[in-house]
Design an enzyme around this catalytic site. Structure first.
Site, PDB file in Angstrom:
ATOM      1  N   LYS A 180      20.361   8.240 -56.849  1.00 25.35           N
ATOM      2  CA  LYS A 180      20.115   8.759 -57.250  1.00 25.35           C
ATOM      3  C   LYS A 180      20.330  10.142 -58.318  1.00 25.35           C
ATOM      4  O   LYS A 180      21.353  10.429 -57.694  1.00 25.35           O
ATOM      5  CB  LYS A 180      19.075   9.963 -56.053  1.00 25.35           C
ATOM      6  N   GLU A 203      14.443  -0.405 -45.352  1.00 25.20           N
ATOM      7  CA  GLU A 203      14.172   0.647 -44.880  1.00 25.20           C
ATOM      8  C   GLU A 203      12.788   1.541 -44.499  1.00 25.20           C
ATOM      9  O   GLU A 203      11.510   1.044 -44.862  1.00 25.20           O
ATOM     10  CB  GLU A 203      15.362   1.711 -45.028  1.00 25.20           C
TER      11      GLU A 203
END
EC number: 4.2.1.70
Length: 304
Positions: free
Chosen positions: A159, A25
């Site tokens: 996260k 990405e």
């Protein structure tokens, strides 16, 4: 492949020949890391894949052209130029028509990788369910998108600023299988163990490739999520992590930070409060996922 999608000749040649390709990405270097470190991390990731005989396919949007396999010059341009936007899946046609340059999120990158025929994608962490989602319905577009694509995505979980228990519940509801790499401890991105367990682990890239092939043979069109924890010796100290995260959440609440501004605020708070240590862990996480993703891509192509 439609004219709306540009696939680099090197990537096309590798896919036609059945050689391994790894999708990467671009938001990690357009929006996730400071300059000039962002550019070096992006180029190092490509070099890591090539060192294992795998063709890297960094994905982004250049002047409205969704591109699978950015050139070094294009990576540098996205890394060092102001005005680059962040594009999720829904933004791709808008960015294309308006001629924008963009870093692609997990959802957008996964979609473009699949359109090009790339089967394995390495990222840092996937999006998930946000804290307070029971009231805000704030959930990353990554989850719904990955539920429709037969990829293998390597990450270090989500996260820790997100709601990890609710994220795991949503992954189950959406039919997304989660397999730990040599562990059943679900990682918390900055820390090797979030304190939550998953059911299955795989001990080798070959085993992961076998699971992906069997999924495809069964006609299951959902991403296989590989949870690859950062090595314990390189994780953010869990006690420091927990204390700083509590402070960050309190600061966000006190300052009225909400919606899409929450995650960037919390990550910036973590970086400043840990004197940049969280940023170092972020890079270590990404490198580990690129290395494992390359090995899985090689195994799927029969090169390992």
């Amino acid at each position: 492949m439609t004219s709306a999608l540009v696939v680099a000749p090197e990537v096309q040649d590798a896919l036609r020949a059945g050689r391994p390709v790894l999708a990467l990405e671009s938001t990690i270097f357009t929006h996730g890391l400071p300059r000039p470190r962002n550019l070096q991390v992006a180029l190092d990731a490509e070099a890591l894949a090539r060192a294992q005989g795998v063709v890297p396919a960094t994905i982004g949007v250049i002047d409205g052209r969704p591109t699978v396999g950015l050139s070094p010059d294009e990576i540098e341009r996205l890394s060092m130029t102001d005005g680059v936007v962040k594009a999720s899946l829904r933004d791709l046609p808008i960015a294309a028509v308006k001629g924008l340059s963009a870093g692609t999120t997990v959802a957008a990158t996964a979609h473009l990788a699949h359109r090009a025929g790339v089967r394995v994608f390495s990222t840092g962490g996937v999006g998930g369910v946000h804290r307070g989602a029971s009231q805000t319905f704030d959930e990353s577009a990554d989850l719904g998108t990955l539920a429709t694509l037969p990829l293998v995505v390597v990450s270090a979980g989500v996260k820790s600023v997100l709601d990890i228990p609710l994220t795991l519940e949503r992954l189950e509801t959406l039919g997304l299988a989660v397999v730990g790499y040599k562990t059943t401890d679900y990682p918390g991105f900055y820390v090797a163990d979030s304190g939550l367990d998953i059911e299955y682990s795989a001990d080798s890239p070959a085993e992961i490739a076998a699971i992906a092939r069997t999924r495809d043979a069964l006609g299951i069109a959902a991403t296989l999520l590989i949870a690859n924890p950062v090595p314990a010796e390189r994780e953010l100290d869990p006690a420091v992590h927990d204390a700083v995260l509590e402070q960050a959440l309190a600061a966000a609440d006190a300052q009225g930070v909400s919606g899409h501004d929450t995650t960037p605020f919390l990550l910036d708070f973590l970086q400043r409060a840990t004197a940049g240590r969280s940023l170092d862990v972020n890079v270590d996480v990404y490198r580990g996922n690129v290395e494992l993703g390359a090995r899985i891509a090689a195994a799927l192509a029969g090169a390992l």
